[in-house]
Design a protein around this motif. Structure first.
Motif, PDB file in Angstrom:
ATOM      1  N   ASN A  52       0.820  -1.209   0.000  1.00  0.00           N
ATOM      2  CA  ASN A  52       0.000   0.000   0.000  1.00  0.00           C
ATOM      3  C   ASN A  52       0.856   1.263   0.000  1.00  0.00           C
ATOM      4  OD1 ASN A  52      -2.305  -1.598   0.066  1.00  0.00           O
ATOM      5  ND2 ASN A  52      -2.476  -1.516   2.305  1.00  0.00           N
ATOM      6  N   ASP A  53       1.952   1.249   0.745  1.00  0.00           N
ATOM      7  CA  ASP A  53       2.812   2.427   0.832  1.00  0.00           C
ATOM      8  C   ASP A  53       3.477   2.724  -0.505  1.00  0.00           C
ATOM      9  OD1 ASP A  53       2.119   2.533   3.492  1.00  0.00           O
ATOM     10  OD2 ASP A  53       3.978   1.595   4.195  1.00  0.00           O
ATOM     11  N   ALA A  54       3.974   1.672  -1.168  1.00  0.00           N
ATOM     12  CA  ALA A  54       4.619   1.879  -2.474  1.00  0.00           C
ATOM     13  C   ALA A  54       3.620   2.368  -3.508  1.00  0.00           C
ATOM     14  CB  ALA A  54       5.274   0.583  -2.935  1.00  0.00           C
ATOM     15  N   ALA A  55       2.367   1.916  -3.402  1.00  0.00           N
ATOM     16  CA  ALA A  55       1.338   2.322  -4.366  1.00  0.00           C
ATOM     17  C   ALA A  55       0.785   3.713  -4.091  1.00  0.00           C
ATOM     18  CB  ALA A  55       0.201   1.304  -4.356  1.00  0.00           C
ATOM     19  N   ALA A  56       1.081   4.273  -2.914  1.00  0.00           N
ATOM     20  CA  ALA A  56       0.511   5.566  -2.538  1.00  0.00           C
ATOM     21  C   ALA A  56       1.208   6.743  -3.204  1.00  0.00           C
ATOM     22  CB  ALA A  56       0.563   5.723  -1.020  1.00  0.00           C
ATOM     23  N   THR A  57       2.337   6.508  -3.867  1.00  0.00           N
ATOM     24  CA  THR A  57       3.054   7.566  -4.574  1.00  0.00           C
ATOM     25  C   THR A  57       3.184   7.189  -6.044  1.00  0.00           C
ATOM     26  OG1 THR A  57       5.214   6.568  -4.074  1.00  0.00           O
ATOM     27  CG2 THR A  57       4.349   8.165  -2.487  1.00  0.00           C
ATOM     28  N   PRO A  58       3.415   8.159  -6.933  1.00  0.00           N
ATOM     29  CA  PRO A  58       3.477   7.855  -8.371  1.00  0.00           C
ATOM     30  C   PRO A  58       4.542   6.815  -8.696  1.00  0.00           C
ATOM     31  CG  PRO A  58       3.320  10.217  -8.011  1.00  0.00           C
ATOM     32  CD  PRO A  58       3.526   9.602  -6.663  1.00  0.00           C
ATOM     33  N   GLY A  59       4.265   6.012  -9.721  1.00  0.00           N
ATOM     34  CA  GLY A  59       5.188   4.961 -10.133  1.00  0.00           C
ATOM     35  C   GLY A  59       4.667   3.604  -9.762  1.00  0.00           C
ATOM     36  N   ASN A  60       4.975   2.607 -10.569  1.00  0.00           N
ATOM     37  CA  ASN A  60       4.374   1.291 -10.404  1.00  0.00           C
ATOM     38  C   ASN A  60       5.311   0.219  -9.894  1.00  0.00           C
ATOM     39  OD1 ASN A  60       1.828   2.150 -11.410  1.00  0.00           O
ATOM     40  ND2 ASN A  60       2.649   2.047 -13.500  1.00  0.00           N
ATOM     41  N   SER A  61       6.595   0.493  -9.762  1.00  0.00           N
ATOM     42  CA  SER A  61       7.522  -0.560  -9.358  1.00  0.00           C
ATOM     43  C   SER A  61       8.631   0.016  -8.496  1.00  0.00           C
ATOM     44  CB  SER A  61       8.122  -1.252 -10.584  1.00  0.00           C
ATOM     45  OG  SER A  61       8.927  -0.357 -11.316  1.00  0.00           O
ATOM     46  N   LEU A  62       9.309  -0.896  -7.798  1.00  0.00           N
ATOM     47  CA  LEU A  62      10.475  -0.523  -7.011  1.00  0.00           C
ATOM     48  C   LEU A  62      11.739  -0.711  -7.842  1.00  0.00           C
ATOM     49  CD1 LEU A  62       9.754  -2.354  -3.607  1.00  0.00           C
ATOM     50  CD2 LEU A  62       9.404   0.073  -4.100  1.00  0.00           C
ATOM     51  N   ASP A  63      12.635   0.256  -7.775  1.00  0.00           N
ATOM     52  CA  ASP A  63      13.941   0.082  -8.410  1.00  0.00           C
ATOM     53  C   ASP A  63      14.796  -0.914  -7.635  1.00  0.00           C
ATOM     54  OD1 ASP A  63      14.300   2.375 -10.623  1.00  0.00           O
ATOM     55  OD2 ASP A  63      13.135   3.165  -8.943  1.00  0.00           O
ATOM     56  N   LEU A  64      14.586  -0.971  -6.310  1.00  0.00           N
ATOM     57  CA  LEU A  64      15.463  -1.779  -5.476  1.00  0.00           C
ATOM     58  C   LEU A  64      14.734  -2.185  -4.201  1.00  0.00           C
ATOM     59  CD1 LEU A  64      18.364  -2.858  -4.854  1.00  0.00           C
ATOM     60  CD2 LEU A  64      18.850  -0.626  -3.823  1.00  0.00           C
ATOM     61  N   PHE A  65      14.925  -3.456  -3.814  1.00  0.00           N
ATOM     62  CA  PHE A  65      14.432  -3.958  -2.528  1.00  0.00           C
ATOM     63  C   PHE A  65      15.595  -4.661  -1.842  1.00  0.00           C
ATOM     64  CE2 PHE A  65      12.858  -7.316   0.202  1.00  0.00           C
ATOM     65  CZ  PHE A  65      11.803  -6.727   0.891  1.00  0.00           C
ATOM     66  N   VAL A  66      15.881  -4.283  -0.574  1.00  0.00           N
ATOM     67  CA  VAL A  66      16.977  -4.899   0.171  1.00  0.00           C
ATOM     68  C   VAL A  66      16.462  -5.336   1.537  1.00  0.00           C
ATOM     69  CG1 VAL A  66      19.285  -4.616   1.153  1.00  0.00           C
ATOM     70  CG2 VAL A  66      18.701  -3.473  -0.996  1.00  0.00           C
ATOM     71  N   ASP A  67      16.716  -6.604   1.873  1.00  0.00           N
ATOM     72  CA  ASP A  67      16.392  -7.162   3.179  1.00  0.00           C
ATOM     73  C   ASP A  67      17.710  -7.402   3.907  1.00  0.00           C
ATOM     74  OD1 ASP A  67      15.329  -8.403   5.374  1.00  0.00           O
ATOM     75  OD2 ASP A  67      14.260  -9.969   4.278  1.00  0.00           O
ATOM     76  N   PHE A  68      17.919  -6.690   5.026  1.00  0.00           N
ATOM     77  CA  PHE A  68      19.177  -6.771   5.766  1.00  0.00           C
ATOM     78  C   PHE A  68      19.126  -7.919   6.769  1.00  0.00           C
ATOM     79  CE2 PHE A  68      19.031  -2.395   4.316  1.00  0.00           C
ATOM     80  CZ  PHE A  68      20.341  -2.144   3.938  1.00  0.00           C
ATOM     81  N   HIS A  69      20.069  -8.861   6.626  1.00  0.00           N
ATOM     82  CA  HIS A  69      20.178 -10.026   7.492  1.00  0.00           C
ATOM     83  C   HIS A  69      21.592 -10.114   8.058  1.00  0.00           C
ATOM     84  CE1 HIS A  69      16.459 -12.509   6.499  1.00  0.00           C
ATOM     85  NE2 HIS A  69      16.376 -11.505   5.640  1.00  0.00           N
ATOM     86  N   SER A  70      21.822 -11.142   8.873  1.00  0.00           N
ATOM     87  CA  SER A  70      23.166 -11.514   9.328  1.00  0.00           C
ATOM     88  C   SER A  70      23.249 -13.021   9.314  1.00  0.00           C
ATOM     89  CB  SER A  70      23.450 -10.997  10.739  1.00  0.00           C
ATOM     90  OG  SER A  70      23.045  -9.662  10.909  1.00  0.00           O
ATOM     91  N   SER A  71      24.467 -13.546   9.290  1.00  0.00           N
ATOM     92  CA  SER A  71      24.609 -14.997   9.222  1.00  0.00           C
ATOM     93  C   SER A  71      25.914 -15.433   9.853  1.00  0.00           C
ATOM     94  CB  SER A  71      24.573 -15.480   7.769  1.00  0.00           C
ATOM     95  OG  SER A  71      24.696 -16.890   7.698  1.00  0.00           O
ATOM     96  N   VAL A  72      25.924 -16.696  10.299  1.00  0.00           N
ATOM     97  CA  VAL A  72      27.192 -17.317  10.659  1.00  0.00           C
ATOM     98  C   VAL A  72      28.005 -17.487   9.384  1.00  0.00           C
ATOM     99  CG1 VAL A  72      26.217 -18.469  12.657  1.00  0.00           C
ATOM    100  CG2 VAL A  72      26.194 -19.628  10.441  1.00  0.00           C
ATOM    101  N   PRO A  73      29.308 -17.721   9.475  1.00  0.00           N
ATOM    102  CA  PRO A  73      30.138 -17.788   8.280  1.00  0.00           C
ATOM    103  C   PRO A  73      29.679 -18.858   7.290  1.00  0.00           C
ATOM    104  CG  PRO A  73      31.507 -17.657  10.219  1.00  0.00           C
ATOM    105  CD  PRO A  73      30.115 -17.877  10.700  1.00  0.00           C
ATOM    106  N   ASP A  74      29.694 -18.513   6.051  1.00  0.00           N
ATOM    107  CA  ASP A  74      29.443 -19.482   4.982  1.00  0.00           C
ATOM    108  C   ASP A  74      30.741 -19.596   4.187  1.00  0.00           C
ATOM    109  OD1 ASP A  74      28.698 -20.910   2.714  1.00  0.00           O
ATOM    110  OD2 ASP A  74      26.643 -20.173   2.824  1.00  0.00           O
ATOM    111  N   TYR A  75      31.497 -20.649   4.458  1.00  0.00           N
ATOM    112  CA  TYR A  75      32.835 -20.766   3.875  1.00  0.00           C
ATOM    113  C   TYR A  75      32.806 -21.143   2.396  1.00  0.00           C
ATOM    114  CZ  TYR A  75      34.475 -20.464   8.661  1.00  0.00           C
ATOM    115  OH  TYR A  75      34.738 -20.041   9.936  1.00  0.00           O
TER     116      TYR A  75
END
Length: 568
Positions: free
Chosen positions: A331-354
């Motif tokens: 709803n928030d993205a649709a409340a302003t002009p434009g139909n798509s997101l240029d970028l979506f980022v989900d910030f996580h953390s993780s144990v080491p992946d070797y």
């Protein structure tokens, strides 16, 4: 009073010799915001800890005895040199690199726990004091120990698996952000930025939990809003409750977006940002790892597709937080002009992946046997086919240790990034990214703040910055306007080492009145004047500074003219 010799001797001894005081009783409390502790015992100078079961993904399920997140307050520890001991298998990512000789809890070999006397300023327990005893036949007998090898200097100390970021920290930070002129509640939120509440409940060890507010806010320059769409980016964090380093990175991005940095200002003119800091408020407050209070035995990031498809999709009453956050995002993205997101980022953390080594292949070499040449560092899973994205390439230049892993996530995925890519029920994002910070590398909070800032700077470089700016275009966004005056004002008085971004128009390494005059001549397409420049609204006392500089420049010019006349 009279006494015999023996009685007087004992009276004298009791007066001369101090009474030996017993040590304070050591107690541990995990019933704090984001706290996690199952039970403990104290034997001499050793504190034996039993971690809470954690849902960690893969083959590790709640109830199997795999601990992952620890956070508690210890009291009665002043002047005591303690060793903390944690028994049981760590909830890691599974066997490493197809090498069965390496225990599944290999992530602890180079890990450092943290401690704080005030819950705000954190230090790392020295790695040299760690021990890890493993038994491949029965990992439940694994034993991990750590300590200062020195007495604590205060009576209370907070101890955690990693740098904590409590739920209340998110509340406070949201209030600070909304006080900025560049931030406002999203269309789905009330005046305090609240988009709904995570329901109350009882956590897995029987502790009552309150209902928690969920937050969202929009950052942009509202003066540049119009019917013309701006660039759109959305950033979320806290999906996995204990992945706190990602939340610090999110915080660094937000703080930069609302800052006085001229590049942030230029970016706000052309882009808008939707930010959600509490995807899993209940899980974080309750001390969980990857799950939420309503459904503590599943990975909350696997249920982002709207139902009804199964009882665990977000339309289920068990998924209140995901339902509220997901609907608000759309709803928030649709409340302003434009139909798509240029970028979506989900910030996580993780144990080491070797197994993630590049392709840029930077980072620290693994100390583990059988892993020579392997590297570990922060990394990002990016949308397949988006490897050449301008923002991603700019970020890799700014943050060269950030490794790249192409994600197989598509628009039908049940993860948050899959929801972002979906153009039917999701957010229709052009690029979806999961950014992972590794716990095992002992970095200060400032590192994650700087990484977050670089996420923002990469958007500026990819979306705003022009290749050959005019001399007066200090923020390098392709025009000479009041934003460039802000940049000059920020750098004014720099006597050496000034850059163009700090208001050095003539390339002489300082920012002074001569640089202001270059800006004034090019202001508004060369239509500016000294009077119009003085009329540009400026925050604080910068208007007075401009008047003073104009006067100073006029005086300098007059003095130079007089000098020339004298020597003619």
């Amino acid at each position: 009073m009279t006494c015999n010799k023996l009685r007087c001797f004992f009276i004298l001894i009791s007066i001369v010799l101090p009474t030996t005081s017993s040590k304070a009783m050591i107690t541990l409390d995990g019933n704090i915001d984001s706290g996690s502790l199952n039970s403990y015992t104290v034997a001499g100078n050793t504190v034996n800890i039993v971690g809470r079961d954690s849902y960690a993904g893969g083959s590790f399920r709640l109830g199997d005895g795999h601990w992952r997140w620890l956070y508690f307050k210890a009291s009665g520890v002043q002047n005591q040199n303690l060793t903390f001991s944690v028994k049981g298998e760590f909830g890691g990512d599974g066997p490493c690199c197809d090498d069965t000789s390496i225990e599944t809890d290999h992530e602890l070999y180079d890990h450092e726990m943290v401690y704080s006397y005030d819950g705000e300023n954190w230090q790392f327990f020295p790695h040299a004091n760690n021990t890890l005893s493993t038994a491949n036949a029965n990992p439940a007998n694994d034993l991990y120990t750590f300590g200062l090898n020195a007495p604590f200097t205060q009576d209370e100390v907070y101890v955690a698996y990693a740098l904590p970021y409590t739920y209340n920290h998110s509340v406070t930070h949201t209030q600070q952000v909304l006080a900025s002129p560049w931030a406002e509640p999203t269309a789905s939120g009330n005046v305090n930025g609240v988009i709904g509440q995570a329901p109350a409940g009882v956590n897995d060890i029987g502790k009552d939990q309150l209902a928690r507010d969920l937050f969202a806010y929009r950052i942009t320059n509202p003066a540049t809003d119009s019917a013309t769409p701006k660039r759109k980016a959305m950033f979320v964090t806290g999906q996995h409750a204990s992945e706190t380093l990602g939340i610090y990175t999110f915080e660094g991005l937000v703080d930069w977006l609302i800052s006085d940095d001229p590049r942030a200002s230029a970016l706000r003119d052309q882009a808008e940002f939707f930010l959600y800091p509490t995807l899993n408020a209940s899980g974080r407050a309750a001390g969980l790892t990857r799950s939420m209070l309503q459904h503590p035995d599943t990975d909350s990031n696997s249920y982002w597709r709207p139902g009804p498809i199964s009882g665990n999709d977000w339309d289920s009453p068990l998924r209140t937080e995901q339902k509220l956050n997901g609907e608000a995002m759309r709803n928030d993205a649709a409340a302003t002009p434009g139909n798509s997101l240029d970028l979506f980022v989900d910030f996580h953390s993780s144990v080491p992946d070797y197994e993630i080594v590049g392709p840029n292949g930077l980072g620290s070499e693994s100390p583990l046997p059988g892993l020579a040449g392997q590297y570990r560092d922060d990394w990002a899973y990016i949308t397949s086919g988006a490897e050449g994205n301008d923002w991603w390439q700019a970020l890799r230049t700014l943050q060269p240790n950030l490794l790249q892993e192409t994600s197989g996530t598509g628009p039908s995925s049940r993860t948050s990034t899959g929801y972002a890519l979906n153009n039917v029920y999701g957010l229709n994002a052009d690029m979806s990214v999961t950014l992972e910070n590794q716990f095992a590398i002992s970095r200060p909070i400032s590192y994650y703040h700087d990484l977050g800032r670089n996420v923002g700077l990469a958007m500026y470089e990819a979306w705003v910055q022009v290749a050959n700016p005019l001399a007066g275009d200090f923020d390098e966004d392709g025009d000479v306007d009041a934003g460039d005056l802000d940049a000059w004002n920020a750098g004014f008085g720099t006597s050496s080492g000034a850059t163009h971004l700090l208001g050095d128009a003539d390339g002489d390494g300082d920012t002074d009145a001569a640089d202001f005059l270059v800006w004034q001549r090019q202001f508004n397409g060369g239509q500016g004047s000294l009077s119009s420049a003085k009329a540009v609204p400026e925050p604080g006392s910068s208007g007075l500074l401009i008047v003073a500089v104009i006067g100073m420049f006029a005086f300098t010019t007059s003095a130079r003219s007089s000098s020339k006349l004298t020597h003619t």
